[in-house]
Design a protein around this motif. Structure first.
Motif, PDB file in Angstrom:
ATOM      1  N   ALA A  30       0.845  -1.188   0.000  1.00 54.43           N
ATOM      2  CA  ALA A  30       0.000   0.000   0.000  1.00 54.43           C
ATOM      3  C   ALA A  30       0.884   1.243   0.000  1.00 54.43           C
ATOM      4  CB  ALA A  30      -0.913  -0.019   1.228  1.00 54.43           C
ATOM      5  N   PHE A  31       0.870   1.966  -1.117  1.00 54.29           N
ATOM      6  CA  PHE A  31       1.662   3.188  -1.255  1.00 54.29           C
ATOM      7  C   PHE A  31       0.872   4.409  -0.808  1.00 54.29           C
ATOM      8  CE2 PHE A  31       3.693   0.512  -4.475  1.00 54.29           C
ATOM      9  CZ  PHE A  31       5.041   0.775  -4.260  1.00 54.29           C
ATOM     10  N   THR A  32       1.541   5.302  -0.097  1.00 54.28           N
ATOM     11  CA  THR A  32       0.997   6.608   0.232  1.00 54.28           C
ATOM     12  C   THR A  32       2.081   7.638  -0.055  1.00 54.28           C
ATOM     13  OG1 THR A  32       1.705   6.418   2.548  1.00 54.28           O
ATOM     14  CG2 THR A  32      -0.562   5.749   2.035  1.00 54.28           C
ATOM     15  N   GLY A  33       1.668   8.891  -0.057  1.00 55.22           N
ATOM     16  CA  GLY A  33       2.640   9.964  -0.213  1.00 55.22           C
ATOM     17  C   GLY A  33       2.727  10.500  -1.623  1.00 55.22           C
ATOM     18  N   GLY A  34       3.853  11.145  -1.874  1.00 54.13           N
ATOM     19  CA  GLY A  34       4.024  11.907  -3.104  1.00 54.13           C
ATOM     20  C   GLY A  34       4.620  11.150  -4.262  1.00 54.13           C
ATOM     21  N   ALA A  35       5.256  11.888  -5.111  1.00 52.80           N
ATOM     22  CA  ALA A  35       5.788  11.389  -6.381  1.00 52.80           C
ATOM     23  C   ALA A  35       6.793  10.265  -6.175  1.00 52.80           C
ATOM     24  CB  ALA A  35       6.445  12.529  -7.138  1.00 52.80           C
ATOM     25  N   GLY A  36       6.728   9.271  -7.070  1.00 49.63           N
ATOM     26  CA  GLY A  36       7.703   8.185  -7.053  1.00 49.63           C
ATOM     27  C   GLY A  36       7.099   6.807  -6.910  1.00 49.63           C
ATOM     28  N   LYS A  37       5.783   6.712  -6.740  1.00 48.22           N
ATOM     29  CA  LYS A  37       5.144   5.409  -6.516  1.00 48.22           C
ATOM     30  C   LYS A  37       5.273   4.501  -7.739  1.00 48.22           C
ATOM     31  CE  LYS A  37       1.335   7.581  -5.413  1.00 48.22           C
ATOM     32  NZ  LYS A  37       1.599   8.989  -5.178  1.00 48.22           N
ATOM     33  N   THR A  38       5.003   5.030  -8.919  1.00 43.74           N
ATOM     34  CA  THR A  38       5.100   4.211 -10.132  1.00 43.74           C
ATOM     35  C   THR A  38       6.556   3.857 -10.422  1.00 43.74           C
ATOM     36  OG1 THR A  38       3.066   5.154 -11.032  1.00 43.74           O
ATOM     37  CG2 THR A  38       4.561   4.108 -12.595  1.00 43.74           C
ATOM     38  N   THR A  39       7.457   4.772 -10.185  1.00 44.29           N
ATOM     39  CA  THR A  39       8.885   4.489 -10.377  1.00 44.29           C
ATOM     40  C   THR A  39       9.326   3.363  -9.448  1.00 44.29           C
ATOM     41  OG1 THR A  39       9.336   6.751 -11.067  1.00 44.29           O
ATOM     42  CG2 THR A  39      11.215   5.465 -10.253  1.00 44.29           C
ATOM     43  N   PHE A  40       8.922   3.422  -8.198  1.00 46.65           N
ATOM     44  CA  PHE A  40       9.264   2.370  -7.236  1.00 46.65           C
ATOM     45  C   PHE A  40       8.675   1.030  -7.695  1.00 46.65           C
ATOM     46  CE2 PHE A  40       9.314  -0.063  -3.341  1.00 46.65           C
ATOM     47  CZ  PHE A  40      10.439   0.376  -2.676  1.00 46.65           C
ATOM     48  N   THR A  41       7.444   1.053  -8.171  1.00 45.48           N
ATOM     49  CA  THR A  41       6.801  -0.167  -8.669  1.00 45.48           C
ATOM     50  C   THR A  41       7.544  -0.710  -9.877  1.00 45.48           C
ATOM     51  OG1 THR A  41       4.648   0.519  -7.816  1.00 45.48           O
ATOM     52  CG2 THR A  41       4.643  -1.127  -9.583  1.00 45.48           C
ATOM     53  N   ARG A  42       7.923   0.177 -10.804  1.00 46.22           N
ATOM     54  CA  ARG A  42       8.638  -0.264 -12.018  1.00 46.22           C
ATOM     55  C   ARG A  42       9.932  -1.004 -11.658  1.00 46.22           C
ATOM     56  NH1 ARG A  42       8.947   4.263 -14.657  1.00 46.22           N
ATOM     57  NH2 ARG A  42      11.023   4.871 -13.990  1.00 46.22           N
ATOM     58  N   TYR A  43      10.709  -0.454 -10.751  1.00 49.90           N
ATOM     59  CA  TYR A  43      11.973  -1.106 -10.385  1.00 49.90           C
ATOM     60  C   TYR A  43      11.753  -2.358  -9.544  1.00 49.90           C
ATOM     61  CZ  TYR A  43      14.505   2.687 -12.545  1.00 49.90           C
ATOM     62  OH  TYR A  43      15.015   3.585 -13.463  1.00 49.90           O
ATOM     63  N   SER A  44      10.690  -2.380  -8.756  1.00 49.24           N
ATOM     64  CA  SER A  44      10.351  -3.612  -8.025  1.00 49.24           C
ATOM     65  C   SER A  44      10.010  -4.718  -9.016  1.00 49.24           C
ATOM     66  CB  SER A  44       9.160  -3.366  -7.088  1.00 49.24           C
ATOM     67  OG  SER A  44       9.490  -2.466  -6.068  1.00 49.24           O
ATOM     68  N   CYS A  45       9.212  -4.379 -10.012  1.00 50.85           N
ATOM     69  CA  CYS A  45       8.840  -5.371 -11.033  1.00 50.85           C
ATOM     70  C   CYS A  45      10.056  -5.843 -11.813  1.00 50.85           C
ATOM     71  CB  CYS A  45       7.790  -4.791 -11.981  1.00 50.85           C
ATOM     72  SG  CYS A  45       6.158  -4.632 -11.236  1.00 50.85           S
ATOM     73  N   GLU A  46      10.960  -4.927 -12.104  1.00 53.44           N
ATOM     74  CA  GLU A  46      12.192  -5.299 -12.810  1.00 53.44           C
ATOM     75  C   GLU A  46      12.970  -6.345 -12.009  1.00 53.44           C
ATOM     76  OE1 GLU A  46      16.064  -2.761 -13.685  1.00 53.44           O
ATOM     77  OE2 GLU A  46      14.346  -2.040 -14.883  1.00 53.44           O
ATOM     78  N   ALA A  47      13.032  -6.160 -10.696  1.00 55.63           N
ATOM     79  CA  ALA A  47      13.737  -7.118  -9.839  1.00 55.63           C
ATOM     80  C   ALA A  47      13.045  -8.476  -9.822  1.00 55.63           C
ATOM     81  CB  ALA A  47      13.858  -6.576  -8.419  1.00 55.63           C
ATOM     82  N   ASP A  49      11.931  -9.881 -12.434  1.00 52.93           N
ATOM     83  CA  ASP A  49      12.100 -10.366 -13.810  1.00 52.93           C
ATOM     84  C   ASP A  49      10.897 -10.074 -14.700  1.00 52.93           C
ATOM     85  OD1 ASP A  49      14.659 -11.353 -13.246  1.00 52.93           O
ATOM     86  OD2 ASP A  49      13.834 -13.251 -12.536  1.00 52.93           O
ATOM     87  N   CYS A  50      10.259  -8.957 -14.480  1.00 55.05           N
ATOM     88  CA  CYS A  50       9.133  -8.532 -15.309  1.00 55.05           C
ATOM     89  C   CYS A  50       9.666  -7.983 -16.624  1.00 55.05           C
ATOM     90  CB  CYS A  50       8.330  -7.464 -14.585  1.00 55.05           C
ATOM     91  SG  CYS A  50       7.001  -6.769 -15.567  1.00 55.05           S
ATOM     92  N   LYS A  51       9.087  -8.430 -17.719  1.00 52.66           N
ATOM     93  CA  LYS A  51       9.484  -7.946 -19.042  1.00 52.66           C
ATOM     94  C   LYS A  51       8.463  -6.967 -19.611  1.00 52.66           C
ATOM     95  CE  LYS A  51      12.973 -10.753 -18.927  1.00 52.66           C
ATOM     96  NZ  LYS A  51      13.932 -10.389 -17.941  1.00 52.66           N
ATOM     97  N   ASP A  52       7.340  -6.768 -18.905  1.00 58.22           N
ATOM     98  CA  ASP A  52       6.294  -5.855 -19.362  1.00 58.22           C
ATOM     99  C   ASP A  52       6.693  -4.409 -19.077  1.00 58.22           C
ATOM    100  OD1 ASP A  52       4.625  -8.023 -20.061  1.00 58.22           O
ATOM    101  OD2 ASP A  52       3.896  -8.164 -17.998  1.00 58.22           O
ATOM    102  N   ASP A  53       6.115  -3.482 -19.840  1.00 63.49           N
ATOM    103  CA  ASP A  53       6.284  -2.065 -19.558  1.00 63.49           C
ATOM    104  C   ASP A  53       5.417  -1.711 -18.362  1.00 63.49           C
ATOM    105  OD1 ASP A  53       8.048  -1.553 -21.672  1.00 63.49           O
ATOM    106  OD2 ASP A  53       6.396  -1.196 -23.073  1.00 63.49           O
ATOM    107  N   VAL A  54       6.014  -1.111 -17.361  1.00 63.43           N
ATOM    108  CA  VAL A  54       5.285  -0.713 -16.160  1.00 63.43           C
ATOM    109  C   VAL A  54       4.962   0.769 -16.276  1.00 63.43           C
ATOM    110  CG1 VAL A  54       5.423  -0.452 -13.651  1.00 63.43           C
ATOM    111  CG2 VAL A  54       6.372  -2.492 -14.760  1.00 63.43           C
ATOM    112  N   SER A  55       3.674   1.080 -16.177  1.00 65.93           N
ATOM    113  CA  SER A  55       3.234   2.472 -16.253  1.00 65.93           C
ATOM    114  C   SER A  55       2.113   2.690 -15.255  1.00 65.93           C
ATOM    115  CB  SER A  55       2.759   2.798 -17.671  1.00 65.93           C
ATOM    116  OG  SER A  55       1.655   1.989 -18.020  1.00 65.93           O
TER     117      SER A  55
END
Length: 139
Positions: A30-47, A49-55
């Protein structure tokens, strides 16, 4: 509780990947707060082994990412009531064994199951974020 001060996107990537390595099937983030939630999710997914585009799922409400643990990425910005949440099909995702990553969770926090991982991202400078990760006491 873990706390990171990230001064760049690269530092956020390191924090997110470190966090992702602790995730298990069925975890709810559960994310709260300001800017950076999608960026954090994108790098978590990368770790994971996600090959999909995260947006950002702002308009779709939920995106599904194929990874070693599937990830469902929700945006609850326009969701405020139990009925709103129910109409998204959110509760159907709880038993999938996927990781659920929920942006704007503060809008629906009272309806989320116990045992979630809370991540707060606060902007403390132009390029600086304080990321706090809090796991429930029952873990």
């Amino acid at each position: 509780m873990q706390k990171y001060i990230c001064r760049s996107e690269q530092e956020t990537a390191v924090a997110a990947k470190e966090f992702a390595n602790t995730l298990k099937p069925g975890d709810i983030v559960a994310f709260t707060g300001g800017a950076g939630k999608t960026t954090f999710t994108r790098y978590s997914c990368e770790a994971l082994d996600c090959k999909d585009d995260v947006s950002s799922p702002t308009f779709a409400l939920v995106h599904c990412y194929r990874a070693k643990i599937p990830v469902y990425h929700f945006d609850m910005y326009r969701i405020n009531t139990f009925d709103d949440l129910y109409s998204t099909g959110f509760f159907d995702y709880l038993d999938t064994g996927a990781v659920l990553m929920i942006e704007w969770s503060e809008n629906v926090m009272e309806f989320l199951p116990e045992g979630m991982i809370k991540i707060n991202i606060e902007r403390i400078g132009d390029n600086e974020r304080e990321i706090t990760i809090e796991r429930s006491a029952e873990e």
